[in-house]
Structures are given as structure tokens and as C-alpha cells.
Write a protein that holds these residues in place. Structure first.
Motif, PDB file in Angstrom:
ATOM      1  N   GLY A  35       1.006  -1.177  -0.094  1.00 51.97           N
ATOM      2  CA  GLY A  35      -0.044   0.020   0.033  1.00 51.97           C
ATOM      3  C   GLY A  35       0.850   1.320  -0.017  1.00 51.97           C
ATOM      4  N   ALA A  36       1.820   1.224  -0.776  1.00 54.96           N
ATOM      5  CA  ALA A  36       3.010   2.440  -0.796  1.00 54.96           C
ATOM      6  C   ALA A  36       2.409   3.398  -1.836  1.00 54.96           C
ATOM      7  N   SER A  37       1.350   3.255  -2.299  1.00 56.27           N
ATOM      8  CA  SER A  37       0.903   4.266  -3.459  1.00 56.27           C
ATOM      9  C   SER A  37       0.134   5.311  -3.009  1.00 56.27           C
ATOM     10  N   LEU A  83      -0.587   6.605   4.354  1.00 53.79           N
ATOM     11  CA  LEU A  83       0.496   6.216   5.298  1.00 53.79           C
ATOM     12  C   LEU A  83       1.503   5.428   4.645  1.00 53.79           C
ATOM     13  N   GLY A  84       1.268   4.576   3.674  1.00 51.81           N
ATOM     14  CA  GLY A  84       2.332   3.535   3.108  1.00 51.81           C
ATOM     15  C   GLY A  84       3.544   4.458   2.356  1.00 51.81           C
ATOM     16  N   THR A  85       2.885   5.542   1.761  1.00 54.33           N
ATOM     17  CA  THR A  85       3.841   6.404   0.805  1.00 54.33           C
ATOM     18  C   THR A  85       4.806   6.833   1.943  1.00 54.33           C
ATOM     19  N   ARG A 114      -1.165  -2.119  -6.105  1.00 52.00           N
ATOM     20  CA  ARG A 114      -1.677  -2.242  -7.541  1.00 52.00           C
ATOM     21  C   ARG A 114      -1.346  -0.995  -8.511  1.00 52.00           C
ATOM     22  N   ARG A 115      -1.216   0.246  -7.914  1.00 49.59           N
ATOM     23  CA  ARG A 115      -1.324   1.485  -8.914  1.00 49.59           C
ATOM     24  C   ARG A 115       0.241   1.739  -9.150  1.00 49.59           C
ATOM     25  N   VAL A 116       0.792   0.985 -10.099  1.00 58.18           N
ATOM     26  CA  VAL A 116       2.330   0.704 -10.192  1.00 58.18           C
ATOM     27  C   VAL A 116       2.869   2.101 -10.538  1.00 58.18           C
ATOM     28  N   ASN A 171       0.602  -3.127   5.207  1.00 59.67           N
ATOM     29  CA  ASN A 171      -0.056  -1.810   5.454  1.00 59.67           C
ATOM     30  C   ASN A 171      -1.388  -1.620   4.566  1.00 59.67           C
ATOM     31  N   SER A 172      -1.592  -2.048   3.522  1.00 59.18           N
ATOM     32  CA  SER A 172      -2.600  -1.966   2.477  1.00 59.18           C
ATOM     33  C   SER A 172      -3.852  -2.235   3.168  1.00 59.18           C
ATOM     34  N   GLY A 173      -4.892  -1.522   3.027  1.00 60.95           N
ATOM     35  CA  GLY A 173      -6.129  -1.620   3.535  1.00 60.95           C
ATOM     36  C   GLY A 173      -7.288  -0.728   2.946  1.00 60.95           C
ATOM     37  N   ALA A 189      -2.962  -2.042  11.791  1.00 54.62           N
ATOM     38  CA  ALA A 189      -4.235  -2.308  12.238  1.00 54.62           C
ATOM     39  C   ALA A 189      -4.938  -0.964  12.403  1.00 54.62           C
ATOM     40  N   SER A 190      -5.534  -0.425  13.329  1.00 58.72           N
ATOM     41  CA  SER A 190      -6.414   0.828  13.592  1.00 58.72           C
ATOM     42  C   SER A 190      -6.781   0.774  15.073  1.00 58.72           C
ATOM     43  N   MET A 191      -6.889   2.104  15.313  1.00 56.24           N
ATOM     44  CA  MET A 191      -7.619   2.342  16.582  1.00 56.24           C
ATOM     45  C   MET A 191      -9.039   1.676  16.562  1.00 56.24           C
ATOM     46  N   GLY A 226      -4.874   6.603  15.141  1.00 55.04           N
ATOM     47  CA  GLY A 226      -6.088   7.115  15.147  1.00 55.04           C
ATOM     48  C   GLY A 226      -6.572   7.638  13.785  1.00 55.04           C
ATOM     49  N   TYR A 227      -7.200   8.765  13.816  1.00 53.35           N
ATOM     50  CA  TYR A 227      -7.561   9.596  12.596  1.00 53.35           C
ATOM     51  C   TYR A 227      -6.412  10.156  11.918  1.00 53.35           C
ATOM     52  N   ILE A 228      -5.922   9.884  10.852  1.00 52.60           N
ATOM     53  CA  ILE A 228      -4.775  10.525  10.158  1.00 52.60           C
ATOM     54  C   ILE A 228      -5.138  10.734   8.896  1.00 52.60           C
ATOM     55  N   THR A 244      -5.461  11.191   5.286  1.00 49.17           N
ATOM     56  CA  THR A 244      -4.989  10.314   3.724  1.00 49.17           C
ATOM     57  C   THR A 244      -6.134  10.322   2.951  1.00 49.17           C
ATOM     58  N   GLU A 245      -5.811   9.755   1.687  1.00 51.42           N
ATOM     59  CA  GLU A 245      -6.747   9.660   0.637  1.00 51.42           C
ATOM     60  C   GLU A 245      -7.863   8.837   1.416  1.00 51.42           C
ATOM     61  N   LEU A 246      -7.738   8.002   2.247  1.00 54.38           N
ATOM     62  CA  LEU A 246      -8.738   6.965   2.879  1.00 54.38           C
ATOM     63  C   LEU A 246      -9.985   7.923   3.389  1.00 54.38           C
TER      64      LEU A 246
HETATM   65  N1  LIG Z   1      -6.025   7.039   7.446  1.00 58.10           N
HETATM   66  C1  LIG Z   1      -6.204   6.754   8.713  1.00 58.10           C
HETATM   67  O1  LIG Z   1      -6.791   7.483   9.467  1.00 58.10           O
HETATM   68  C2  LIG Z   1      -6.027   5.353   9.213  1.00 58.10           C
HETATM   69  C3  LIG Z   1      -6.240   4.864  10.633  1.00 58.10           C
HETATM   70  C4  LIG Z   1      -6.326   3.717  11.095  1.00 58.10           C
HETATM   71  C5  LIG Z   1      -5.661   2.710  10.268  1.00 58.10           C
HETATM   72  N2  LIG Z   1      -5.356   3.076   8.962  1.00 58.10           N
HETATM   73  C6  LIG Z   1      -4.670   2.008   8.124  1.00 58.10           C
HETATM   74  O2  LIG Z   1      -3.527   2.430   7.481  1.00 58.10           O
HETATM   75  C7  LIG Z   1      -3.609   1.672   6.294  1.00 58.10           C
HETATM   76  C8  LIG Z   1      -3.369   2.666   5.301  1.00 58.10           C
HETATM   77  O3  LIG Z   1      -4.399   3.526   5.054  1.00 58.10           O
HETATM   78  P1  LIG Z   1      -4.450   4.883   4.443  1.00 58.10           P
HETATM   79  O4  LIG Z   1      -4.944   5.962   5.165  1.00 58.10           O
HETATM   80  O5  LIG Z   1      -2.999   5.260   3.960  1.00 58.10           O
HETATM   81  O6  LIG Z   1      -5.364   4.644   2.922  1.00 58.10           O
HETATM   82  P2  LIG Z   1      -4.987   5.079   1.664  1.00 58.10           P
HETATM   83  O7  LIG Z   1      -4.570   6.367   1.317  1.00 58.10           O
HETATM   84  O8  LIG Z   1      -6.425   4.966   0.822  1.00 58.10           O
HETATM   85  O9  LIG Z   1      -4.083   3.781   1.170  1.00 58.10           O
HETATM   86  C9  LIG Z   1      -4.423   2.810   1.217  1.00 58.10           C
HETATM   87  C10 LIG Z   1      -3.363   1.713   0.365  1.00 58.10           C
HETATM   88  O10 LIG Z   1      -3.808   0.525   0.171  1.00 58.10           O
HETATM   89  C11 LIG Z   1      -3.688  -0.317  -0.923  1.00 58.10           C
HETATM   90  N3  LIG Z   1      -4.552  -1.203  -1.511  1.00 58.10           N
HETATM   91  C12 LIG Z   1      -5.628  -1.203  -1.022  1.00 58.10           C
HETATM   92  N4  LIG Z   1      -6.400  -2.249  -1.968  1.00 58.10           N
HETATM   93  C13 LIG Z   1      -5.284  -2.968  -2.142  1.00 58.10           C
HETATM   94  C14 LIG Z   1      -5.146  -4.460  -2.655  1.00 58.10           C
HETATM   95  N5  LIG Z   1      -6.173  -5.224  -3.093  1.00 58.10           N
HETATM   96  N6  LIG Z   1      -3.898  -4.755  -2.718  1.00 58.10           N
HETATM   97  C15 LIG Z   1      -2.797  -4.234  -2.589  1.00 58.10           C
HETATM   98  N7  LIG Z   1      -2.757  -2.881  -2.107  1.00 58.10           N
HETATM   99  C16 LIG Z   1      -3.920  -2.319  -1.757  1.00 58.10           C
HETATM  100  C17 LIG Z   1      -3.591   1.139  -1.824  1.00 58.10           C
HETATM  101  O11 LIG Z   1      -2.951   0.738  -2.846  1.00 58.10           O
HETATM  102  P3  LIG Z   1      -3.295   0.524  -4.685  1.00 58.10           P
HETATM  103  O12 LIG Z   1      -4.820   1.088  -4.704  1.00 58.10           O
HETATM  104  O13 LIG Z   1      -2.445   1.081  -5.375  1.00 58.10           O
HETATM  105  O14 LIG Z   1      -3.274  -1.134  -4.894  1.00 58.10           O
HETATM  106  C18 LIG Z   1      -3.147   2.136  -1.098  1.00 58.10           C
HETATM  107  O15 LIG Z   1      -1.775   2.445  -1.298  1.00 58.10           O
HETATM  108  C19 LIG Z   1      -4.792   1.035   6.113  1.00 58.10           C
HETATM  109  O16 LIG Z   1      -4.497  -0.171   6.419  1.00 58.10           O
HETATM  110  C20 LIG Z   1      -5.715   1.453   6.902  1.00 58.10           C
HETATM  111  O17 LIG Z   1      -6.813   0.754   7.389  1.00 58.10           O
HETATM  112  C21 LIG Z   1      -5.541   4.509   8.284  1.00 58.10           C
END
Ligand SMILES: NC(=O)c1ccc[n+]([C@@H]2O[C@H](COP(=O)([O-])OP(=O)(O)OC[C@H]3O[C@@H](n4cnc5c(N)ncnc54)[C@H](OP(=O)(O)O)[C@@H]3O)[C@@H](O)[C@H]2O)c1
Length: 261
Positions: free
Chosen positions: A16-18, A21-23, A41-43, A93-95, A154-156, A199-201, A203-205
Motif C-alpha cells: 500500500g505504498a502508493s 500512510l504507506g507512501t 496495484r497502482r504501479v 499496510n494495504s487496507g 491495524a487501527s484504533m 487514530g484519525y490520520i 490520507t486519501e482514505l
Molecule cells: N488514515 C487513517 O486515519 C487510518 C487510521 C487507522 C488505520 N489506517 C490503516 O492504514 C492503512 C493505510 O491507510 P491510508 O489511510 O494510507 O489509506 P489510503 O491512502 O487509501 O491507502 C491505502 C493503500 O492500500 C492499498 N491497497 C488497497 N487495496 C489493495 C489491494 N487489493 N492490494 C494491494 N494494495 C491495496 C492502496 O494501493 P493501490 O490502490 O495502489 O493498490 C493504497 O496504497 C490501511 O490499512 C488503513 O486501514 C488508516
């Protein structure tokens, strides 16, 4: 005694480096000396990040991985080790998330969340750990065996149930138990498995949500009425990645600005 984090010579796979958090995780690991393998997936996005890391003097590789497809996971991990070398650190980290009340969850919603967050992260960790375990067995008896790290994101929401994202909470609660099971079974091979519960960070999510009325109200309910930024996890990530954390195994650490209290 001053202490710094030292990841020179380490190879880290970040799923999930695209984005989000992964970046940030990949940038920070690379800036502290690790060679990083960027997976998702988004190479095209990964290639942009690789160029940025290389321009800053770091080393990065790109591999396509869909964590919902076990064949894709196996091929990506094999490619990562051929390109970069044996993986020392996995940031799992992917989620994904969906928003709806439990009564409205369809089988498709359920599978979408669990296939990525729970099944996906399990098989990524398993594939990487199998290789770590065989290397540990081959090196048994060495005075200073190589240390390995798996950091599950994981997550809060794994620790505190939040409304409208019940299935996401369930999927991440499973990641917490998964972390402890892996720590128990794999600790003997010098693999430390720990979980970060952010907690709440922003990001694009979730970035769209913070502009809504519901999002603004939610921020007002947080203990310090503020959201985190990806860089707020840097210190914890580096601690868990570094050899200095060798006595931390099976820990589930909240980084949520006190929201879970
Ligand atoms: N942001 C928050 O507040 C928060 C809080 C608690 C936990 N988290 C956790 O932190 C992690 C990262 O979240 P984020 O906020 O950075 O979200 P994000 O910006 O939406 O990034 C999610 C990443 O997961 C990858 N992903 C999704 N489906 C995938 C698949 N089938 N195969 C491979 N990669 C996949 C995406 O890459 P591609 O689309 O390129 O595959 C993307 O790089 C997640 O596990 C999320 O649940 C986030």
C-alpha cells in the motif's frame, strides 16, 4: 547516551505504498537507510515514489501486488527478494474501508473489506515469514542472527468500536489477534511481529470526510480536537523497524492522540 535509528543494510517491503500512510512509511524507511520495495496495484504511482526516493539519495524498487490474490502476493514477494535481497522488514499496510450501518452491509461489502484487510494482510505476512523462517533455520547457531520485523497496520478501530464502519472494525480486530498469534509462533525465529493502531490520520482514505459537517463534528469530539498527519507515525514506525526493538514482540500500540482512552 544518544540513540539513533539505523536501518542501513535493511530491506523493507511496504504494501500500500502508493498513497497515504504507506507512501510516508516508505519515505521514512528509505531516509533512514533501508532499501525499500514499494508494493500495491497502482504501479505508476509507485514509480513516481521510487523516482522521488532515488532523487533524495535512497534506494527503492517497485512491484505490482494485489493483496486479495495469493498468486499475486507470492509472485511479488519472490520478485522483491530477487530484485532487492532478503526482506528484513515488512510493513503490512494495504487496507480499505466502507461506510454503512451493519444492517446495510452486503456480502460484497463484507468480502471487499475482509479480503484486503484481514485475508490479504495474513497471506502477505505468511509469504514473507516463510522466507524469514527458512533463513533463520539455516542460520541457527550463529552468534548474532539477523533480526526480522513484521509491522501490521491495524487501527484504533480494532480496539474501539466506531459507528458506521463496523465491518472495518471487525477486520482490524482480527489483525490485532493475528499479530499476537504470529508473534507467538515466529518469535523463536527472531521475527518480531507488532501492530500499530493509528487514530484519525489525514490520507486519501478519509480526506473527503473531514470537509463534511459530520467530519468537523467528529474532530471536535477528539481529546485534542485535531487530526494526525502521516508523519505523526514516523517515530513509532522507526522504533518497531529498528533492531533496538528486539524485546518488543506481540505489542499492539495505539498512536491515536488519546482517542482510545
Ligand atoms: N488514515 C487513517 O486515519 C487510518 C487510521 C487507522 C488505520 N489506517 C490503516 O492504514 C492503512 C493505510 O491507510 P491510508 O489511510 O494510507 O489509506 P489510503 O491512502 O487509501 O491507502 C491505502 C493503500 O492500500 C492499498 N491497497 C488497497 N487495496 C489493495 C489491494 N487489493 N492490494 C494491494 N494494495 C491495496 C492502496 O494501493 P493501490 O490502490 O495502489 O493498490 C493504497 O496504497 C490501511 O490499512 C488503513 O486501514 C488508516
Amino acid at each position: 547516551m544518544p540513540t539513533t535509528f539505523e536501518l542501513n543494510g535493511k530491506i523493507a517491503l511496504v504494501t500500500g505504498a502508493s498513497s497515504g500512510l504507506g507512501t510516508r512509511f516508505a519515505r521514512v524507511l528509505a531516509a533512514n537507510g533501508a532499501q525499500v520495495v514499494l508494493a500495491s496495484r497502482r504501479v505508476e504511482r509507485l514509480k513516481e515514489l521510487r523516482a522521488e526516493i532515488e532523487a533524495a539519495g535512497g534506494a527503492a524498487h517497485v512491484v505490482a501486488m494485489d493483496v486479495t490474490d495469493v498468486d499475486s502476493i507470492r509472485a511479488a514477494v519472490a520478485y522483491a527478494e530477487t530484485e532487492a535481497g532478503p526482506i528484513d522488514i515488512l510493513v503490512n499496510n494495504s487496507g480499505v474501508s466502507t461506510t454503512q450501518r451493519l444492517a446495510d452491509v452486503t456480502p460484497e461489502d463484507y468480502d471487499f473489506v475482509f479480503d484486503t484487510n484481514t485475508r490479504g494482510s495474513f497471506f502477505v505476512a505468511q509469504e514473507v515469514a516463510k522466507r524469514m523462517i527458512s533463513r533463520a533455520k539455516a542460520a541457527s547457531g550463529e552468534a548474532a542472527p539477523r533480526q526480522a520485523r513484521i509491522i501490521n497496520i491495524a487501527s484504533m478501530a480494532a480496539l474501539k468500536v466506531l459507528s458506521q464502519i463496523g465491518v472495518y472494525c471487525m477486520s482490524k480486530a482480527a489483525v490485532v489477534h493475528m499479530t499476537k498469534s504470529m508473534a507467538l509462533e515466529w518469535g523463536r525465529y527472531n521475527i518480531n511481529v507488532n501492530a500499530i493502531c493509528p487514530g484519525y490520520i489525514v490520507t486519501e482514505l478519509n480526506e473527503h470526510h473531514w470537509e463534511t459537517e459530520g467530519g468537523r463534528k467528529l474532530v471536535q469530539m477528539l481529546p485534542r480536537q485535531r487530526l494526525g498527519m502521516p508523519e505523526d507515525l514516523d517515530g513509532l514506525l522507526l522504533l518497531l523497524a529498528d533492531d533496538k526493538s528486539r524485546f518488543i514482540n506481540g505489542a499492539v500500540i495505539a498512536a491515536d492522540d488519546g482517542f482510545g482512552i
